[in-house]
Scaffold this motif. Structure first.
Motif, PDB file in Angstrom:
ATOM      1  N   UNK A 180       0.804  -1.226   0.000  1.00 52.32           N
ATOM      2  CA  UNK A 180       0.000   0.000   0.000  1.00 52.32           C
ATOM      3  C   UNK A 180       0.837   1.276   0.000  1.00 52.32           C
ATOM      4  N   UNK A 181       2.088   1.186   0.472  1.00 49.89           N
ATOM      5  CA  UNK A 181       2.939   2.379   0.546  1.00 49.89           C
ATOM      6  C   UNK A 181       3.653   2.674  -0.767  1.00 49.89           C
ATOM      7  N   UNK A 182       3.554   1.764  -1.719  1.00 46.15           N
ATOM      8  CA  UNK A 182       4.263   1.951  -2.987  1.00 46.15           C
ATOM      9  C   UNK A 182       3.744   3.159  -3.756  1.00 46.15           C
ATOM     10  N   UNK A 183       2.442   3.406  -3.671  1.00 48.03           N
ATOM     11  CA  UNK A 183       1.865   4.533  -4.411  1.00 48.03           C
ATOM     12  C   UNK A 183       2.538   5.849  -4.028  1.00 48.03           C
ATOM     13  N   UNK A 184       2.651   6.105  -2.738  1.00 46.83           N
ATOM     14  CA  UNK A 184       3.282   7.343  -2.289  1.00 46.83           C
ATOM     15  C   UNK A 184       4.747   7.388  -2.700  1.00 46.83           C
ATOM     16  N   UNK A 185       5.433   6.237  -2.597  1.00 49.52           N
ATOM     17  CA  UNK A 185       6.856   6.199  -2.965  1.00 49.52           C
ATOM     18  C   UNK A 185       7.049   6.423  -4.463  1.00 49.52           C
ATOM     19  N   UNK A 186       6.135   5.896  -5.277  1.00 49.62           N
ATOM     20  CA  UNK A 186       6.205   6.157  -6.713  1.00 49.62           C
ATOM     21  C   UNK A 186       5.908   7.625  -7.003  1.00 49.62           C
ATOM     22  N   UNK A 203      -4.455  -0.116  -8.897  1.00 51.11           N
ATOM     23  CA  UNK A 203      -4.602   1.281  -8.496  1.00 51.11           C
ATOM     24  C   UNK A 203      -3.435   2.124  -9.004  1.00 51.11           C
ATOM     25  N   UNK A 204      -2.229   1.569  -8.947  1.00 51.54           N
ATOM     26  CA  UNK A 204      -1.071   2.303  -9.456  1.00 51.54           C
ATOM     27  C   UNK A 204      -1.240   2.637 -10.937  1.00 51.54           C
ATOM     28  N   UNK A 205      -1.781   1.673 -11.681  1.00 49.90           N
ATOM     29  CA  UNK A 205      -2.004   1.912 -13.109  1.00 49.90           C
ATOM     30  C   UNK A 205      -3.081   2.957 -13.336  1.00 49.90           C
ATOM     31  N   UNK A 206      -4.207   2.809 -12.635  1.00 52.29           N
ATOM     32  CA  UNK A 206      -5.324   3.741 -12.839  1.00 52.29           C
ATOM     33  C   UNK A 206      -4.973   5.162 -12.424  1.00 52.29           C
TER      34      UNK A 206
END
Length: 339
Positions: A180-186, A203-206
């Motif tokens: 879940x923390x990957x989004x913020x890190x990306x 979610x990362x893709x969308x």
């Protein structure tokens, strides 16, 4: 209530409702109870479905679902008797615990990677990194790569993905953080790439934060297992069988078109903290129909962790002695006998 007194009550309740055959009786008293540890990922969907659609209750067991930490914490809680059951990934901590004689019983698979793409657990690159010219695995040399932890399936999966570009874990900078923390890190540039799993990968893709870079690196690999405290199993075999029958029913429902059902999406969204639309059309993990574990892919992961120096023993650990195939067979028989 202490774990000992709780197990005593569960054993008494289970003994009171047992019948010579698998015909389900009319429940005239409280159902045997157990607590199950889960993670908020789509691969845990069978447990969410079995709970919310009443399958556990139908098969005569009262199940509480509780969120959990990592595999090491789950196995520790199971071995100590602080919890009755849970799912975990095949990890170095689990292999070492089994070698030390951890009092756990392994019953079935909880999730397996499909042999098709798109993958429910892709290796992804951030959109920022992509825009900066990182288009292949080989481009990640010296870059920051997100991994859930140092000794679990995520590490194994990332290593297999890096091999596609001739790299190893030592060729990148591992950053340990949950999916879940990957989004913020990306988004903030903290990672160039990383491991993910649904529904977070979708979610990362969308959100335009990440792209799938590798998806064919873990085809058919066992991701997780269902384990119980051994003492609980000894005292409550029938409760375990009933739990597993309900799980198998939910898993088969999902693997045979259940993900098309809006009701199912609502249930999984509740436990994963996402919107139902975020689950629609994403790839999912699978399971063997009977819940059996493909031990060859488990041994492949064990050997991976051995080569990394993460195992405390030599040779293959004795998984077979704690793998209760007999209870899994009984669960399949029970499911087949129930209209």
């Amino acid at each position: 209530m202490s774990s000992i007194s709780r197990r005593s009550l569960m054993a008494a309740a289970a003994a009171a409702v047992l019948a010579p055959s698998f015909a389900l009786p009319v429940w005239a008293q409280d159902l045997p109870k157990l607590e199950f540890l889960y993670s908020p990922y789509a691969d845990y969907a069978p447990f969410f479905v079995a709970k919310e659609l009443g399958f556990f209750e139908d098969f005569g067991v009262d199940v509480t679902l509780s969120p959990k930490g990592d595999t090491a914490e789950t196995i520790q809680m199971l071995a100590s008797g602080n919890i009755e059951a849970g799912a975990a990934t095949w990890a170095s901590s689990l292999f070492n615990a089994l070698d030390r004689g951890a009092t756990v019983a392994i019953i079935a698979t909880s999730a397996r990677m499909p042999s098709t793409v798109p993958s429910p657990s892709p290796f992804m690159v951030s959109q920022t990194a992509w825009d900066a010219g990182i288009r292949t695995v080989a481009d990640l040399r010296g870059k920051r790569v997100g991994i859930p932890g140092p000794g679990g399936f995520g590490m194994f999966s990332v290593a297999r993905a890096l091999e596609k570009g001739g790299l190893t874990i030592e060729d990148v900078e591992p950053v340990f953080l949950p999916p879940p923390a990957t989004a913020a890190a990306f988004a903030n540039g903290g990672l160039e790439a990383g491991w993910s799993i649904e529904p977070f990968a979708g979610q990362l893709e969308k959100q335009g934060l990440g792209r799938r870079l590798v998806e064919d690196h873990t085809f058919g690999t066992e991701l997780g297992l269902i384990a119980f405290n051994q003492d609980f199993v000894t005292a409550n075999e029938d409760a375990v069988v009933r739990f597993m029958a309900a799980y198998l029913k939910a898993a088969r429902l999902l693997d045979n078109g259940g993900w098309e059902d809006a009701r199912i999406l609502e249930v999984v969204a509740k436990y994963t903290g996402t919107e139902p639309d975020a689950l629609r059309g994403i790839p999912y993990t699978v399971r063997s129909e009977d819940g059996a574990i493909d031990m060859a892919t488990v041994r492949e992961q064990e050997e991976f962790f051995r080569k990394r120096g993460a195992l405390e023993y030599d040779g293959p650990v004795d998984i077979e002695s704690v793998y209760r195939i007999d209870l899994l067979k009984r669960a399949n028989d029970l499911l087949a006998s129930k209209p």
